[in-house]
Write a protein that holds these residues in place. Structure first.
Motif, PDB file in Angstrom:
ATOM      1  N   PRO A  85       0.831  -1.208   0.000  1.00 20.90           N
ATOM      2  CA  PRO A  85       0.000   0.000   0.000  1.00 20.90           C
ATOM      3  C   PRO A  85       0.867   1.262   0.000  1.00 20.90           C
ATOM      4  N   VAL A  86       0.457   2.234  -0.826  1.00 22.73           N
ATOM      5  CA  VAL A  86       1.157   3.523  -0.869  1.00 22.73           C
ATOM      6  C   VAL A  86       0.671   4.331   0.334  1.00 22.73           C
ATOM      7  N   GLY A  87       1.580   4.812   1.164  1.00 23.38           N
ATOM      8  CA  GLY A  87       1.182   5.434   2.436  1.00 23.38           C
ATOM      9  C   GLY A  87       1.458   6.927   2.508  1.00 23.38           C
ATOM     10  N   GLY A  88       1.433   7.445   3.727  1.00 17.40           N
ATOM     11  CA  GLY A  88       1.562   8.883   3.978  1.00 17.40           C
ATOM     12  C   GLY A  88       2.910   9.467   3.593  1.00 17.40           C
ATOM     13  N   GLU A  89       3.906   8.611   3.337  1.00 17.30           N
ATOM     14  CA  GLU A  89       5.253   9.125   3.015  1.00 17.30           C
ATOM     15  C   GLU A  89       5.267   9.957   1.727  1.00 17.30           C
ATOM     16  N   ILE A  90       4.245   9.810   0.882  1.00 15.74           N
ATOM     17  CA  ILE A  90       4.231  10.570  -0.385  1.00 15.74           C
ATOM     18  C   ILE A  90       3.540  11.924  -0.233  1.00 15.74           C
ATOM     19  N   ARG A  91       2.988  12.214   0.942  1.00 15.14           N
ATOM     20  CA  ARG A  91       2.100  13.384   1.094  1.00 15.14           C
ATOM     21  C   ARG A  91       2.802  14.673   1.510  1.00 15.14           C
ATOM     22  N   THR A  92       4.109  14.749   1.401  1.00 16.93           N
ATOM     23  CA  THR A  92       4.780  15.996   1.801  1.00 16.93           C
ATOM     24  C   THR A  92       4.830  16.975   0.624  1.00 16.93           C
ATOM     25  N   GLU A  93       5.024  18.264   0.939  1.00 17.15           N
ATOM     26  CA  GLU A  93       5.133  19.280  -0.123  1.00 17.15           C
ATOM     27  C   GLU A  93       6.357  18.994  -0.996  1.00 17.15           C
ATOM     28  N   GLU A  94       7.444  18.467  -0.380  1.00 15.84           N
ATOM     29  CA  GLU A  94       8.674  18.185  -1.136  1.00 15.84           C
ATOM     30  C   GLU A  94       8.406  17.112  -2.193  1.00 15.84           C
ATOM     31  N   VAL A  95       7.712  16.040  -1.784  1.00 16.46           N
ATOM     32  CA  VAL A  95       7.418  14.973  -2.757  1.00 16.46           C
ATOM     33  C   VAL A  95       6.455  15.511  -3.823  1.00 16.46           C
ATOM     34  N   GLY A  96       5.544  16.401  -3.427  1.00 11.95           N
ATOM     35  CA  GLY A  96       4.640  17.033  -4.398  1.00 11.95           C
ATOM     36  C   GLY A  96       5.420  17.775  -5.480  1.00 11.95           C
ATOM     37  N   MET A  97       6.466  18.500  -5.069  1.00 10.81           N
ATOM     38  CA  MET A  97       7.285  19.244  -6.040  1.00 10.81           C
ATOM     39  C   MET A  97       8.064  18.282  -6.937  1.00 10.81           C
ATOM     40  N   LEU A  98       8.632  17.205  -6.336  1.00  7.52           N
ATOM     41  CA  LEU A  98       9.350  16.204  -7.152  1.00  7.52           C
ATOM     42  C   LEU A  98       8.397  15.600  -8.181  1.00  7.52           C
ATOM     43  N   ALA A  99       7.159  15.332  -7.726  1.00  9.31           N
ATOM     44  CA  ALA A  99       6.155  14.725  -8.620  1.00  9.31           C
ATOM     45  C   ALA A  99       5.831  15.674  -9.770  1.00  9.31           C
ATOM     46  N   ALA A 100       5.669  16.976  -9.443  1.00 14.06           N
ATOM     47  CA  ALA A 100       5.344  17.949 -10.497  1.00 14.06           C
ATOM     48  C   ALA A 100       6.478  18.003 -11.524  1.00 14.06           C
ATOM     49  N   ARG A 101       7.729  17.779 -11.058  1.00 10.80           N
ATOM     50  CA  ARG A 101       8.859  17.828 -12.003  1.00 10.80           C
ATOM     51  C   ARG A 101       8.877  16.600 -12.904  1.00 10.80           C
ATOM     52  N   ILE A 102       8.731  15.388 -12.310  1.00  8.82           N
ATOM     53  CA  ILE A 102       8.785  14.214 -13.210  1.00  8.82           C
ATOM     54  C   ILE A 102       7.541  14.158 -14.107  1.00  8.82           C
ATOM     55  N   ALA A 103       6.462  14.845 -13.656  1.00  9.55           N
ATOM     56  CA  ALA A 103       5.238  14.843 -14.458  1.00  9.55           C
ATOM     57  C   ALA A 103       5.393  15.647 -15.752  1.00  9.55           C
ATOM     58  N   THR A 104       6.510  16.393 -15.878  1.00 12.48           N
ATOM     59  CA  THR A 104       6.736  17.139 -17.126  1.00 12.48           C
ATOM     60  C   THR A 104       7.462  16.270 -18.166  1.00 12.48           C
ATOM     61  N   VAL A 105       7.876  15.052 -17.761  1.00 16.57           N
ATOM     62  CA  VAL A 105       8.673  14.198 -18.653  1.00 16.57           C
ATOM     63  C   VAL A 105       7.740  13.293 -19.471  1.00 16.57           C
ATOM     64  N   PRO A 106       7.753  13.408 -20.816  1.00 19.08           N
ATOM     65  CA  PRO A 106       6.818  12.629 -21.635  1.00 19.08           C
ATOM     66  C   PRO A 106       6.888  11.121 -21.376  1.00 19.08           C
ATOM     67  N   THR A 107       8.098  10.571 -21.174  1.00 21.13           N
ATOM     68  CA  THR A 107       8.230   9.122 -20.950  1.00 21.13           C
ATOM     69  C   THR A 107       7.471   8.691 -19.699  1.00 21.13           C
ATOM     70  N   VAL A 108       7.590   9.470 -18.638  1.00 17.95           N
ATOM     71  CA  VAL A 108       6.906   9.130 -17.385  1.00 17.95           C
ATOM     72  C   VAL A 108       5.387   9.184 -17.592  1.00 17.95           C
ATOM     73  N   ARG A 109       4.920  10.225 -18.287  1.00 14.03           N
ATOM     74  CA  ARG A 109       3.477  10.358 -18.526  1.00 14.03           C
ATOM     75  C   ARG A 109       2.956   9.201 -19.364  1.00 14.03           C
ATOM     76  N   GLU A 110       3.752   8.823 -20.378  1.00 10.92           N
ATOM     77  CA  GLU A 110       3.330   7.725 -21.265  1.00 10.92           C
ATOM     78  C   GLU A 110       3.199   6.422 -20.462  1.00 10.92           C
ATOM     79  N   ILE A 111       4.175   6.155 -19.592  1.00  8.33           N
ATOM     80  CA  ILE A 111       4.165   4.918 -18.796  1.00  8.33           C
ATOM     81  C   ILE A 111       2.960   4.904 -17.844  1.00  8.33           C
ATOM     82  N   LEU A 112       2.753   6.027 -17.131  1.00  8.31           N
ATOM     83  CA  LEU A 112       1.644   6.045 -16.164  1.00  8.31           C
ATOM     84  C   LEU A 112       0.286   6.069 -16.860  1.00  8.31           C
TER      85      LEU A 112
END
Ligand code: DC
Length: 235
Positions: A85-112
């Protein structure tokens, strides 16, 4: 419309309340709930800072090490990564910013996107994210776009964090939200915007119950009981 997927999409910017609402809508309709932001966050955490700069081949092979599945349904839907199970460790503002950055990468978007569509073919879903109605499920039967001013969203987040005993100041939350808005809205691929056929709800002056009712009433008024017989709207 006849081949529309029995899927409800909820898109909108950071901090607008999508996660709470998607869970409530899924519970009401008896569907599973998929938080696609959690997929980006989880991958961002697993890959670590700077992943957006990796060469494509390495990025693909590192992403391939992580699988995503769903368990349970309604309010008890859970996202699993490699069966955990994916837990609370992903809910920080820092992880949110990392997520917003990888979300700009076409390969990552295509995979997800491929994984999200596979899950959408397997289950009737409430899905929340940024591009669910525009890119991933363009033929979804019901599409919603939730919005509110950055200041309103920052204040809501401040209250959530205070309830959890975490102190953050409003000015820095507002600036983080603006930064994420800018990354999400201005990226060239799958930018945050409402689908043409989405029902847009300004949540600035509504509480969770108010938005939930607006969503369920809209679904009901558009033949929703045909798709979701367990729908239960309290006017
Ligand atoms: O909804 P969230 O705050 O948990 O999402 C984290 C980040 O993931 C968000 O800033 C952008 C990205 N995201 C995306 O690009 N597309 C989605 N469908 C969901 C999230």
């Amino acid at each position: 419309m006849n081949d529309a997927l029995p899927i409800v999409t909820l898109d909108g910017p950071a901090g607008v309340g999508k996660t709470t609402l998607a869970r409530r809508v899924a519970d009401n309709l008896g569907l599973s709930y998929l938080d696609t932001g959690a997929m980006f966050r989880c991958l961002a955490l697993k890959l670590g800072p700077g992943a957006e700069k990796l060469p494509e081949k390495e990025l693909r092979s590192r992403c391939a090490q992580w699988t995503f599945t769903l368990a349970g349904h309604g309010a008890h839907s859970a996202l699993l990564c490699n069966d955990m199970p994916v837990g609370g460790e992903i809910r920080t503002e820092e992880v949110g910013m990392l997520a917003a950055r990888i979300a700009t990468v076409p390969t990552v978007r295509e995979i997800l996107c491929a994984i999200q569509r596979t899950l959408g073919n397997r289950y009737s879903l409430v899905v929340e994210g940024r591009d669910m109605g525009t890119v991933v499920f363009p033929t979804a039967r019901f599409k919603f776009f939730l919005d509110a001013a950055p200041e309103v969203r920052a204040l809501r987040r401040l209250r959530d964090l205070e309830e959890r005993g975490e102190g953050v100041d409003l000015a820095s939350l507002t600036s983080q939200i603006r930064q994420r808005d800018s990354l999400d809205r201005n990226r060239p691929i799958a930018p945050l915007r409402p689908a043409k056929d989405a029902f847009v709800i300004d949540t600035s002056n509504l509480d969770i119950e108010g938005v939930l009712n607006a969503i369920l009433q809209h679904i009901c008024a558009h033949d929703g009981a045909h798709f979701f017989p367990s729908i239960n709207v309290m006017y």
